[in-house]
Design a protein around this motif. Structure first.
Motif, PDB file in Angstrom:
ATOM      1  N   SER A 166      35.138  26.156  78.935  1.00  0.00           N
ATOM      2  CA  SER A 166      36.015  27.309  79.069  1.00  0.00           C
ATOM      3  C   SER A 166      35.912  27.879  80.482  1.00  0.00           C
ATOM      4  CB  SER A 166      35.632  28.385  78.054  1.00  0.00           C
ATOM      5  OG  SER A 166      36.422  29.533  78.221  1.00  0.00           O
ATOM      6  N   GLN A 167      37.020  28.238  81.056  1.00  0.00           N
ATOM      7  CA  GLN A 167      37.043  28.792  82.400  1.00  0.00           C
ATOM      8  C   GLN A 167      37.468  30.258  82.375  1.00  0.00           C
ATOM      9  OE1 GLN A 167      38.475  25.856  85.610  1.00  0.00           O
ATOM     10  NE2 GLN A 167      39.700  25.305  83.844  1.00  0.00           N
ATOM     11  N   MET A 168      36.900  31.036  83.270  1.00  0.00           N
ATOM     12  CA  MET A 168      37.322  32.419  83.457  1.00  0.00           C
ATOM     13  C   MET A 168      38.381  32.448  84.546  1.00  0.00           C
ATOM     14  SD  MET A 168      37.219  35.565  82.709  1.00  0.00           S
ATOM     15  CE  MET A 168      37.840  37.084  83.442  1.00  0.00           C
ATOM     16  N   VAL A 169      39.571  32.896  84.193  1.00  0.00           N
ATOM     17  CA  VAL A 169      40.705  32.883  85.101  1.00  0.00           C
ATOM     18  C   VAL A 169      41.196  34.307  85.301  1.00  0.00           C
ATOM     19  CG1 VAL A 169      43.029  32.000  85.540  1.00  0.00           C
ATOM     20  CG2 VAL A 169      41.390  30.605  84.245  1.00  0.00           C
ATOM     21  N   ILE A 170      41.426  34.682  86.569  1.00  0.00           N
ATOM     22  CA  ILE A 170      41.995  35.995  86.869  1.00  0.00           C
ATOM     23  C   ILE A 170      43.253  35.812  87.700  1.00  0.00           C
ATOM     24  CG2 ILE A 170      40.585  36.392  88.955  1.00  0.00           C
ATOM     25  CD1 ILE A 170      40.452  39.380  87.752  1.00  0.00           C
ATOM     26  N   ASP A 171      44.324  36.462  87.300  1.00  0.00           N
ATOM     27  CA  ASP A 171      45.625  36.351  87.950  1.00  0.00           C
ATOM     28  C   ASP A 171      46.012  37.725  88.477  1.00  0.00           C
ATOM     29  OD1 ASP A 171      48.236  35.899  88.721  1.00  0.00           O
ATOM     30  OD2 ASP A 171      48.826  34.886  86.870  1.00  0.00           O
ATOM     31  N   VAL A 172      46.083  37.853  89.796  1.00  0.00           N
ATOM     32  CA  VAL A 172      46.411  39.124  90.437  1.00  0.00           C
ATOM     33  C   VAL A 172      47.912  39.166  90.702  1.00  0.00           C
ATOM     34  CG1 VAL A 172      45.989  40.637  92.410  1.00  0.00           C
ATOM     35  CG2 VAL A 172      44.132  39.217  91.494  1.00  0.00           C
ATOM     36  N   GLY A 173      48.572  40.179  90.141  1.00  0.00           N
ATOM     37  CA  GLY A 173      50.027  40.237  90.212  1.00  0.00           C
ATOM     38  C   GLY A 173      50.626  39.295  89.188  1.00  0.00           C
ATOM     39  N   CYS A 174      50.109  39.361  87.961  1.00  0.00           N
ATOM     40  CA  CYS A 174      50.433  38.366  86.928  1.00  0.00           C
ATOM     41  C   CYS A 174      51.768  38.600  86.256  1.00  0.00           C
ATOM     42  CB  CYS A 174      49.333  38.342  85.873  1.00  0.00           C
ATOM     43  SG  CYS A 174      49.180  39.884  84.943  1.00  0.00           S
ATOM     44  N   GLY A 175      52.429  39.740  86.507  1.00  0.00           N
ATOM     45  CA  GLY A 175      53.659  40.032  85.791  1.00  0.00           C
ATOM     46  C   GLY A 175      53.393  40.175  84.304  1.00  0.00           C
ATOM     47  N   PHE A 176      54.182  39.478  83.474  1.00  0.00           N
ATOM     48  CA  PHE A 176      53.971  39.570  82.025  1.00  0.00           C
ATOM     49  C   PHE A 176      52.958  38.541  81.539  1.00  0.00           C
ATOM     50  CE2 PHE A 176      57.403  36.474  82.376  1.00  0.00           C
ATOM     51  CZ  PHE A 176      57.096  35.533  81.417  1.00  0.00           C
ATOM     52  N   GLY A 177      52.337  37.795  82.456  1.00  0.00           N
ATOM     53  CA  GLY A 177      51.248  36.903  82.081  1.00  0.00           C
ATOM     54  C   GLY A 177      51.675  35.557  81.550  1.00  0.00           C
ATOM     55  N   ASP A 178      52.774  35.014  82.046  1.00  0.00           N
ATOM     56  CA  ASP A 178      53.299  33.747  81.546  1.00  0.00           C
ATOM     57  C   ASP A 178      52.266  32.622  81.651  1.00  0.00           C
ATOM     58  OD1 ASP A 178      55.183  32.013  80.497  1.00  0.00           O
ATOM     59  OD2 ASP A 178      56.098  31.577  82.432  1.00  0.00           O
ATOM     60  N   LEU A 179      51.687  32.430  82.833  1.00  0.00           N
ATOM     61  CA  LEU A 179      50.696  31.372  83.022  1.00  0.00           C
ATOM     62  C   LEU A 179      49.406  31.677  82.257  1.00  0.00           C
ATOM     63  CD1 LEU A 179      49.757  28.755  84.267  1.00  0.00           C
ATOM     64  CD2 LEU A 179      49.284  29.979  86.404  1.00  0.00           C
ATOM     65  N   LEU A 180      48.997  32.931  82.233  1.00  0.00           N
ATOM     66  CA  LEU A 180      47.786  33.301  81.507  1.00  0.00           C
ATOM     67  C   LEU A 180      47.941  33.058  80.010  1.00  0.00           C
ATOM     68  CD1 LEU A 180      46.646  36.610  83.263  1.00  0.00           C
ATOM     69  CD2 LEU A 180      45.815  34.268  83.631  1.00  0.00           C
ATOM     70  N   LEU A 181      49.133  33.277  79.489  1.00  0.00           N
ATOM     71  CA  LEU A 181      49.390  33.024  78.070  1.00  0.00           C
ATOM     72  C   LEU A 181      49.142  31.553  77.749  1.00  0.00           C
ATOM     73  CD1 LEU A 181      50.412  33.964  75.303  1.00  0.00           C
ATOM     74  CD2 LEU A 181      52.755  33.646  76.144  1.00  0.00           C
ATOM     75  N   TYR A 182      49.606  30.659  78.612  1.00  0.00           N
ATOM     76  CA  TYR A 182      49.361  29.230  78.417  1.00  0.00           C
ATOM     77  C   TYR A 182      47.869  28.923  78.517  1.00  0.00           C
ATOM     78  CZ  TYR A 182      48.703  24.372  79.712  1.00  0.00           C
ATOM     79  OH  TYR A 182      48.220  23.092  79.784  1.00  0.00           O
ATOM     80  N   LEU A 183      47.208  29.415  79.568  1.00  0.00           N
ATOM     81  CA  LEU A 183      45.795  29.106  79.783  1.00  0.00           C
ATOM     82  C   LEU A 183      44.921  29.652  78.649  1.00  0.00           C
ATOM     83  CD1 LEU A 183      45.599  29.762  83.626  1.00  0.00           C
ATOM     84  CD2 LEU A 183      45.528  27.541  82.471  1.00  0.00           C
ATOM     85  N   LYS A 184      45.267  30.813  78.133  1.00  0.00           N
ATOM     86  CA  LYS A 184      44.531  31.371  76.997  1.00  0.00           C
ATOM     87  C   LYS A 184      44.662  30.467  75.782  1.00  0.00           C
ATOM     88  CE  LYS A 184      44.288  35.469  74.013  1.00  0.00           C
ATOM     89  NZ  LYS A 184      44.913  36.771  73.670  1.00  0.00           N
ATOM     90  N   SER A 185      45.847  29.926  75.557  1.00  0.00           N
ATOM     91  CA  SER A 185      46.069  29.050  74.408  1.00  0.00           C
ATOM     92  C   SER A 185      45.329  27.731  74.549  1.00  0.00           C
ATOM     93  CB  SER A 185      47.568  28.781  74.233  1.00  0.00           C
ATOM     94  OG  SER A 185      48.064  27.934  75.249  1.00  0.00           O
ATOM     95  N   ARG A 186      44.879  27.416  75.764  1.00  0.00           N
ATOM     96  CA  ARG A 186      44.131  26.181  76.031  1.00  0.00           C
ATOM     97  C   ARG A 186      42.635  26.449  76.211  1.00  0.00           C
ATOM     98  NH1 ARG A 186      48.671  25.299  74.265  1.00  0.00           N
ATOM     99  NH2 ARG A 186      49.938  23.525  74.945  1.00  0.00           N
ATOM    100  N   GLY A 187      42.163  27.612  75.757  1.00  0.00           N
ATOM    101  CA  GLY A 187      40.734  27.874  75.695  1.00  0.00           C
ATOM    102  C   GLY A 187      40.135  28.614  76.866  1.00  0.00           C
ATOM    103  N   CYS A 188      40.935  29.057  77.820  1.00  0.00           N
ATOM    104  CA  CYS A 188      40.410  29.804  78.961  1.00  0.00           C
ATOM    105  C   CYS A 188      40.247  31.284  78.600  1.00  0.00           C
ATOM    106  CB  CYS A 188      41.352  29.694  80.164  1.00  0.00           C
ATOM    107  SG  CYS A 188      41.480  28.026  80.859  1.00  0.00           S
ATOM    108  N   CYS A 189      39.267  31.915  79.229  1.00  0.00           N
ATOM    109  CA  CYS A 189      39.160  33.374  79.186  1.00  0.00           C
ATOM    110  C   CYS A 189      40.023  33.902  80.329  1.00  0.00           C
ATOM    111  CB  CYS A 189      37.713  33.812  79.371  1.00  0.00           C
ATOM    112  SG  CYS A 189      36.591  33.194  78.115  1.00  0.00           S
ATOM    113  N   VAL A 190      40.943  34.792  80.029  1.00  0.00           N
ATOM    114  CA  VAL A 190      41.915  35.203  81.043  1.00  0.00           C
ATOM    115  C   VAL A 190      41.911  36.719  81.227  1.00  0.00           C
ATOM    116  CG1 VAL A 190      43.375  33.203  80.571  1.00  0.00           C
ATOM    117  CG2 VAL A 190      43.851  35.370  79.414  1.00  0.00           C
TER     118      VAL A 190
END
Length: 270
Positions: free
Chosen positions: A103-127
């Motif tokens: 599992s990876q810890m991912v931080i997105d600065v200026g993420c908007g509505f979190g489109d990429l984070l939503l995908y990464l969370k569904s693949r086991g990342c902590c976002v």
């Protein structure tokens, strides 16, 4: 000055794109005030609206990310096509995060509505997302993506606690990019990565179309980085650039880049 652009919030109704004689960085001068800036992000702004892909398109989007980023165990039958999918993903996505078994810890600065984070969370990342726009963050929360409204520094993350940082078309919006990159340099672990996508400040479209160039995005883009100026900025914060990619179109993005934190070990390109 490089050229003038209309800007109703600027004195006299206009501003300029100027270029530093020392470092070569292009920027907007003057910028809109903090009070005026929210008025330029309307209700139809993509970060407020959320995902608008159809189900088949979203499934294809997820498949391309899965195969190209190495999400094991989901699409094993596509493994032989991974090199092809990687090429398509490099062309299609501004940022595509390689996925590890852990599992990876991912931080997105200026993420908007979190489109990429939503995908990464569904693949086991902590976002964790960071966003200045409350309306965009509210949309992200509806998708179950944690987003902090405010500055990255507000989170007070431990040093070297983040595996992956993302600045996907957000660096050019930031009033103080040096401050944000300095904080990312602190929280990303040695050997971690930072993915950046920005419009290219040396693009042919910008040079020829000037104020009508689509990705000028006046007045919400404050900075127009090119390869040289962005490299200088990243070196200042001890990042080492691993890879640079351009979209060979009129837009000519500087994307996607992957930078890695310096450490005591040699750095290997992924």
């Amino acid at each position: 000055a490089v050229f003038d652009v209309p800007n109703r919030s600027a004195p006299g109704g206009a501003c300029q794109i100027v270029r530093c004689r020392v470092c070569g960085l292009r920027r907007l001068d003057p910028r809109p005030s903090d009070d005026a800036l929210p008025s330029f992000y309307g209700d139809d702004y993509y970060a407020h609206v959320g995902r608008r892909r159809t189900r088949p398109k979203q499934a294809a989007w997820d498949l391309l990310r899965d195969v190209s980023s190495g999400a094991d165990g989901r699409h094993g039958g596509w493994k032989l096509l991974q090199p092809l999918f990687e090429r398509i993903a490099t062309w299609r996505f501004d940022v595509n995060v390689p996925l590890d078994e852990r599992s990876q810890m991912v931080i997105d600065v200026g993420c908007g509505f979190g489109d990429l984070l939503l995908y990464l969370k569904s693949r086991g990342c902590c976002v964790q997302g960071v966003e200045l726009d409350p309306a965009a963050a509210e949309t992200a929360h509806e998708y179950g993506v944690p987003v902090h409204v405010g500055d990255l520094q507000d989170l007070e993350l431990p040093s070297a606690s983040v595996d992956v940082g993302i600045l996907q078309h957000s660096l050019e919006h930031l009033a103080e990019p040096n401050r944000v990159l300095g904080e990312l340099a602190r929280v990303i672990r040695p050997g971690g990565s930072l993915h950046i996508a920005v419009p290219n400040g040396a693009a042919a479209g910008l040079a020829i179309e000037k104020e009508t160039w689509a990705f000028l995005s006046n007045p919400v883009h404050f900075w127009y980085f090119d390869e040289m100026t962005l490299r200088k900025l990243l070196r200042r914060h001890d990042f080492v650039v691993e890879r640079i990619g351009y979209r060979t179109t009129w837009v000519n993005y500087w994307t996607p880049s992957r930078t890695q934190m310096k450490s005591g070990l040699p750095l290997l390109a992924c």
